[in-house]
Design an enzyme around this catalytic site. Structure first.
Site, PDB file in Angstrom:
ATOM      1  N   ARG A   1     -13.492  -8.734 -37.372  1.00 50.51           N
ATOM      2  CA  ARG A   1     -12.146  -8.480 -36.831  1.00 50.51           C
ATOM      3  C   ARG A   1     -11.133  -9.355 -37.569  1.00 50.51           C
ATOM      4  O   ARG A   1     -11.054 -10.559 -37.349  1.00 50.51           O
ATOM      5  CB  ARG A   1     -12.132  -8.814 -35.335  1.00 50.51           C
ATOM      6  CG  ARG A   1     -10.777  -8.725 -34.686  1.00 50.51           C
ATOM      7  CD  ARG A   1     -10.304  -7.319 -34.446  1.00 50.51           C
ATOM      8  NE  ARG A   1     -11.208  -6.573 -33.574  1.00 50.51           N
ATOM      9  CZ  ARG A   1     -11.282  -5.237 -33.548  1.00 50.51           C
ATOM     10  NH1 ARG A   1     -10.504  -4.512 -34.335  1.00 50.51           N
ATOM     11  NH2 ARG A   1     -12.127  -4.635 -32.735  1.00 50.51           N
TER      12      ARG A   1
ATOM     13  N   ASP B   1       0.524   1.959 -32.868  1.00 50.78           N
ATOM     14  CA  ASP B   1      -0.545   2.556 -33.682  1.00 50.78           C
ATOM     15  C   ASP B   1       0.037   3.812 -34.328  1.00 50.78           C
ATOM     16  O   ASP B   1       0.029   4.894 -33.747  1.00 50.78           O
ATOM     17  CB  ASP B   1      -1.755   2.887 -32.780  1.00 50.78           C
ATOM     18  CG  ASP B   1      -3.005   3.201 -33.598  1.00 50.78           C
ATOM     19  OD1 ASP B   1      -2.911   3.309 -34.836  1.00 50.78           O
ATOM     20  OD2 ASP B   1      -4.083   3.354 -32.986  1.00 50.78           O
TER      21      ASP B   1
ATOM     22  N   ARG C   1     -17.387  -0.872 -44.438  1.00 51.40           N
ATOM     23  CA  ARG C   1     -17.081  -2.212 -43.896  1.00 51.40           C
ATOM     24  C   ARG C   1     -18.309  -2.922 -43.347  1.00 51.40           C
ATOM     25  O   ARG C   1     -18.270  -4.125 -43.141  1.00 51.40           O
ATOM     26  CB  ARG C   1     -15.975  -2.134 -42.829  1.00 51.40           C
ATOM     27  CG  ARG C   1     -16.331  -1.376 -41.568  1.00 51.40           C
ATOM     28  CD  ARG C   1     -15.186  -1.463 -40.555  1.00 51.40           C
ATOM     29  NE  ARG C   1     -15.472  -0.690 -39.343  1.00 51.40           N
ATOM     30  CZ  ARG C   1     -14.782  -0.782 -38.223  1.00 51.40           C
ATOM     31  NH1 ARG C   1     -13.774  -1.630 -38.138  1.00 51.40           N
ATOM     32  NH2 ARG C   1     -15.083  -0.044 -37.170  1.00 51.40           N
TER      33      ARG C   1
ATOM     34  N   HIS D   1      -7.494  -1.975 -44.473  1.00 53.20           N
ATOM     35  CA  HIS D   1      -7.043  -2.179 -43.078  1.00 53.20           C
ATOM     36  C   HIS D   1      -6.555  -3.627 -42.899  1.00 53.20           C
ATOM     37  O   HIS D   1      -7.096  -4.411 -42.111  1.00 53.20           O
ATOM     38  CB  HIS D   1      -8.225  -1.879 -42.164  1.00 53.20           C
ATOM     39  CG  HIS D   1      -7.912  -1.663 -40.720  1.00 53.20           C
ATOM     40  ND1 HIS D   1      -7.252  -2.580 -39.937  1.00 53.20           N
ATOM     41  CD2 HIS D   1      -8.206  -0.625 -39.905  1.00 53.20           C
ATOM     42  CE1 HIS D   1      -7.167  -2.108 -38.705  1.00 53.20           C
ATOM     43  NE2 HIS D   1      -7.732  -0.926 -38.654  1.00 53.20           N
TER      44      HIS D   1
ATOM     45  N   GLU E   1      -1.592  -1.252 -43.080  1.00 50.65           N
ATOM     46  CA  GLU E   1      -2.729  -0.725 -43.840  1.00 50.65           C
ATOM     47  C   GLU E   1      -2.261   0.320 -44.841  1.00 50.65           C
ATOM     48  O   GLU E   1      -1.407   1.142 -44.523  1.00 50.65           O
ATOM     49  CB  GLU E   1      -3.726  -0.075 -42.864  1.00 50.65           C
ATOM     50  CG  GLU E   1      -4.066  -0.961 -41.678  1.00 50.65           C
ATOM     51  CD  GLU E   1      -4.679  -0.189 -40.515  1.00 50.65           C
ATOM     52  OE1 GLU E   1      -5.360   0.823 -40.757  1.00 50.65           O
ATOM     53  OE2 GLU E   1      -4.467  -0.589 -39.365  1.00 50.65           O
TER      54      GLU E   1
HETATM   55  O1  TA6 Z   1      -5.954   1.385 -37.973  1.00 48.19           O
HETATM   56  C1  TA6 Z   1      -5.665   1.456 -36.629  1.00 48.19           C
HETATM   57  C2  TA6 Z   1      -6.952   1.720 -35.854  1.00 48.19           C
HETATM   58  O2  TA6 Z   1      -7.496   2.952 -36.216  1.00 48.19           O
HETATM   59  C3  TA6 Z   1      -6.573   1.611 -34.388  1.00 48.19           C
HETATM   60  O3  TA6 Z   1      -6.551   2.821 -33.706  1.00 48.19           O
HETATM   61  C4  TA6 Z   1      -7.475   0.532 -33.868  1.00 48.19           C
HETATM   62  O4  TA6 Z   1      -8.332   0.849 -32.901  1.00 48.19           O
HETATM   63  C5  TA6 Z   1      -7.971  -0.168 -35.112  1.00 48.19           C
HETATM   64  O5  TA6 Z   1      -7.935   0.739 -36.150  1.00 48.19           O
HETATM   65  C6  TA6 Z   1      -9.209  -1.033 -35.078  1.00 48.19           C
HETATM   66  O6  TA6 Z   1     -10.398  -0.330 -35.096  1.00 48.19           O
HETATM   67  P1  TA6 Z   1     -11.777  -1.083 -34.937  1.00 48.19           P
HETATM   68  O7  TA6 Z   1     -12.836  -0.040 -35.073  1.00 48.19           O
HETATM   69  O8  TA6 Z   1     -11.855  -2.105 -36.025  1.00 48.19           O
HETATM   70  O9  TA6 Z   1     -11.745  -1.734 -33.573  1.00 48.19           O
END
Ligand code: TA6
Length: 273
Positions: free
Chosen positions: A50, A189, A73, A144, A246
């Site tokens: 994260r 978002d 990832r 991201h 992103e």
């Molecule tokens: O890029 C935005 C997103 O798609 C959000 O909707 C959000 O949930 C985020 O990515 C994080 O995703 P993750 O799978 O890393 O919790």
């Protein structure tokens, strides 16, 4: 988990985890960390980190039937080189090729290359994707990037006015951004389409300029207080310290024929007053 460190002649630094070729730290030459990284990240094999810069491939989010945000990832990449270059910049190159594990999820042959370059107040990220098989494939993708911010509610974005976006909070599509300076109020978002100019983020401490090439979309994400509380790998109040900007191909997928290569970049520069 294996981490690689790089440092430019002028003291800019980066740290990359071989799982995901995941940039977890970028420190500019003035000693300031520019990325957000949650200390509650699992740092465990097969679990996404994260923060930093997760590489999203071959599927963005849950826009398809593959695992959320794809497998790049959570796959272990191979380090090809890490060096200080003659121009003083530091660069690491990592690769990921299709293998038995990736083929269980997605049946195609591919070769990914990630180049991370740092120096001064600048970070350059380049992702290359080659179709090494016989069959044509399509993918969505993203870098991201989680930027560290002083306080997300005091953070503004410039460069989005007039762009069309899909809003994944209100679920409205084809909205048009009206704000010259967008403030981040609660959960956001959004996927902004057809990015042609730089995006500027300012958190009151420094300005961040982001330039992207061959990624047609820019995603702006912060979970806000309520959704953040449901993320068990994010510290309490961690959402206040991050904003994802992103570079992605999200709304339109990229199609690669056998032998073809796609590449895209995200360049980020920090400026202090
Ligand atoms: O890029 C935005 C997103 O798609 C959000 O909707 C959000 O949930 C985020 O990515 C994080 O995703 P993750 O799978 O890393 O919790």
């Amino acid at each position: 988990m294996e981490f690689i460190s790089l440092q430019s002649f002028d003291g800019a630094k980066a740290k990359i985890c071989t799982q995901g070729a995941h940039l977890t730290s970028w420190i500019t030459a003035n000693g300031e960390e520019q990325l957000f990284l949650s200390q509650l990240s699992a740092f465990k094999s097969g679990v996404a980190i994260r923060g930093g810069v997760p590489i999203i491939f071959p599927q963005f989010s849950d826009h398809g039937t593959l695992p959320r945000h794809g497998f790049a990832r959570t796959s272990v990449w191979e380090l090809i080189s890490v060096q200080q270059m003659p121009n003083g910049l530091a660069q690491a190159v990592l690769v990921l090729s299709s293998n038995d594990e990736t083929k269980k999820i997605w049946p195609y042959d591919f070769h990914l290359t990630m180049k991370v370059t740092v120096g001064g107040n600048k970070l350059e990220l380049e992702l290359m994707i080659k179709n090494t098989g016989q069959e044509t494939f399509s993918f969505t993708n993203a870098l991201h990037t989680y930027l560290r911010v002083e306080n997300v509610s005091k953070t503004h974005l410039k460069g989005l006015k007039g762009l069309v976006y899909d809003d994944f909070v209100s679920l409205e599509k084809r909205c048009v951004e009206q704000s010259e300076e967008l403030s981040i109020v609660g959960e956001i978002d959004r996927v902004y389409a057809d990015i042609s100019a730089n995006i500027e983020m300012n958190d009151g401490q420094r300005a961040i300029h982001i330039k992207q090439t061959n990624f047609s979309d820019a995603v702006v994400w912060n979970p806000g207080a309520e959704k953040a509380a449901a993320l068990n790998d994010l510290e309490r109040d961690g959402y206040k310290k991050m904003l994802c900007i992103e570079a992605g191909n999200v709304l339109r997928s990229i199609t690669l024929e056998s032998g073809a290569t796609w590449s895209g970049t995200q360049e980020i520069q920090a400026t202090y007053a």
